[in-house]
Design a protein around this motif. Structure first.
Motif, short mmCIF file in Angstrom:
data_model
loop_
_atom_site.label_atom_id
_atom_site.label_comp_id
_atom_site.label_asym_id
_atom_site.label_seq_id
_atom_site.Cartn_x
_atom_site.Cartn_y
_atom_site.Cartn_z
N TYR A 22 0.62 -1.14 -0.09
CA TYR A 22 0.12 -0.22 0.13
C TYR A 22 0.76 0.82 -0.14
N SER A 23 0.77 2.36 -0.99
CA SER A 23 1.36 3.51 -1.37
C SER A 23 -0.01 4.62 -1.30
N LYS A 24 0.51 5.17 -0.13
CA LYS A 24 -0.50 6.51 -0.07
C LYS A 24 -0.49 7.41 -1.45
N GLY A 25 0.57 7.09 -1.81
CA GLY A 25 1.21 8.17 -3.40
C GLY A 25 1.70 9.18 -3.45
N LYS A 26 1.42 10.16 -3.34
CA LYS A 26 1.77 11.87 -3.02
C LYS A 26 0.58 12.65 -1.99
N ALA A 27 0.31 11.89 -1.05
CA ALA A 27 -1.37 12.27 -0.65
C ALA A 27 -0.11 12.56 1.18
N SER A 30 -2.96 8.73 4.46
CA SER A 30 -4.08 7.95 4.16
C SER A 30 -5.61 7.84 4.66
N VAL A 31 -5.96 7.64 4.49
CA VAL A 31 -7.21 7.14 5.26
C VAL A 31 -7.66 6.57 6.45
N THR A 32 -6.75 5.60 6.34
CA THR A 32 -6.16 4.62 7.86
C THR A 32 -5.36 4.54 9.03
N ILE A 85 -8.69 6.73 -4.52
CA ILE A 85 -8.71 8.65 -4.44
C ILE A 85 -8.67 8.91 -3.39
N PHE A 86 -8.12 10.46 -4.45
CA PHE A 86 -7.26 11.56 -3.48
C PHE A 86 -8.18 12.73 -3.75
N ALA A 87 -8.38 13.51 -2.53
CA ALA A 87 -8.45 14.62 -2.14
C ALA A 87 -8.22 15.79 -1.71
N GLU A 88 -8.17 17.04 -1.46
CA GLU A 88 -7.82 18.22 -0.59
C GLU A 88 -8.63 18.78 -0.06
N ILE A 89 -8.23 18.47 1.41
CA ILE A 89 -8.72 19.43 2.31
C ILE A 89 -8.31 20.22 3.36
N ASP A 90 -9.00 21.08 3.50
CA ASP A 90 -7.23 21.58 5.03
C ASP A 90 -6.03 22.16 4.97
N GLY A 91 -5.68 21.80 3.53
CA GLY A 91 -4.61 22.54 2.62
C GLY A 91 -3.70 21.20 2.95
N VAL A 92 -4.16 19.81 2.69
CA VAL A 92 -3.11 18.43 3.01
C VAL A 92 -4.07 17.50 1.58
N GLY A 96 -7.71 7.20 -0.10
CA GLY A 96 -7.70 5.93 0.01
C GLY A 96 -7.66 5.08 -0.55
N ALA A 97 -8.13 3.86 -0.13
CA ALA A 97 -8.13 2.63 -1.95
C ALA A 97 -9.58 1.98 -0.80
N ILE A 98 -9.94 2.16 -2.10
CA ILE A 98 -11.43 1.54 -1.34
C ILE A 98 -11.36 -0.06 -1.74
N ASP A 99 -11.71 -0.83 -0.89
CA ASP A 99 -11.43 -2.45 -1.99
C ASP A 99 -12.73 -2.99 -2.46
#
Ligand code: SF4
Length: 291
Positions: A22-27, A30-32, A85-92, A96-99
């Motif tokens: 699992y890589s959170k990429g450029k995030a 991660s959700v976890t 899926i990636f999202a921008e929120i509060d400057g970060v 999250g990877a959905i099964d």
């Protein structure tokens, strides 16, 4: 993290354990990560090089990774597997990877696979609910799709056919689909912001050498003290209850005695967070118990 091989298992398993699935990429998060305790995350980063795990203790993690690979192969109409899926929120950036997502007439049904124990399944799992609702928020706000349900597909690793036949409240099959509460999007968004803030503050505290925020009772998976009513000559308890007075009354009625089964913070004592040896909060608890 160092992976050891104390039980001389085949090198192929060691190689698998060393792979990052699992890589959170450029995030940034991660959700976890955001749903897990800030103290655990900070200690893991701080001691990353020192953390050791034996490959033999990683069986369920490895099988969890294997399950994701296998699940990706199970193609079915209207089902999407392993979407990140990636999202921008509060400057970060949050990812999250959905099964599994299943498109139905009512909206998307989100499912996550979890290996778990029969004991854990009977407890309320707030973390599961929070994780699935953040996925629902990502699908709604980024993919612009309505979500109709969030679920867990639990694979029970210690399932017993015998227990299932004698206990009606025991899971009746080794795979259980559990419906979770779907939160309003505003509630989920407020929760995400709150968690990001907690993790940011913990990082600042860590950078400044201040005390880390302590894990809550829920985060430590507190198992309450229980009282077993027992009788001489009988192996199993007559009943196990949480209330000491109730246990004493029953023991008197049945001519038995009461055995106390001490409660404990299961995540700490079992080192399920992986950082118990460096955690001042847990070391303090141990000191109090020894006193
Ligand atoms: S040992 Fe317990 S209190 Fe400490 S980080 Fe781990 S879960 Fe939290």
């Amino acid at each position: 993290m160092k992976i050891t091989n104390k039980h001389n298992v085949p090198e192929t398993l060691v190689a698998l354990a060393n792979k990052q699935y699992y890589s959170k990429g450029k995030a940034d998060f991660s959700v976890t990560e955001i749903i897990s305790p800030p103290q655990v995350q900070r200690l893991r980063r701080r001691h990353h090089e020192e953390i050791e795990q034996d490959v033999a203790d990683m069986l369920w993690q490895l099988l969890g990774s294997a399950l994701h690979v296998v699940a990706e192969r199970g193609e079915a109409d209207g089902h999407t597997t392993e979407e990140r899926i990636f999202a921008e929120i509060d400057g970060v950036t949050l990812s999250g990877a959905i099964d599994l997502q299943h498109e139905t007439d009512d909206g998307v049904v989100i499912t996550d696979y979890k290996f778990t124990s029969a004991w854990a399944l009977r407890k309320d799992k707030f973390e599961w609910e929070a994780q699935q609702n953040i996925y629902a928020w990502l699908v709604s706000t980024v993919n612009k799709k309505k979500v109709s349900a969030v679920r867990i597909c639990a694979l029970i690793r210690d399932w017993s056919r015998r227990e299932a036949s004698v206990k009606p409240d025991y899971p009746q099959a080794p795979i259980q689909v559990i419906e979770l509460r779907l939160w309003p999007l505003e509630k989920t968004e407020a929760y995400i912001r709150e968690r990001i803030e907690l993790h940011r503050n913990a990082k600042v505290a860590d950078d400044w050498g201040d005390a880390l925020p302590e894990c809550t009772e829920d985060e430590r998976w507190i198992r309450n003290t229980m009282y077993a009513v027992k009788k001489e000559g009988r192996k199993t308890a007559i009943r196990v209850v949480e209330d000491e007075q109730e246990a004493k009354a029953l023991a008197e009625e049945k001519g038995g005695y009461v055995e106390e089964r001490k409660g404990e913070p299961v995540r700490c004592t079992g080192n399920f967070c992986g950082v118990a040896q460096w955690c001042q909060q847990y070391q303090k608890t141990l000191g109090e118990v020894n006193e």
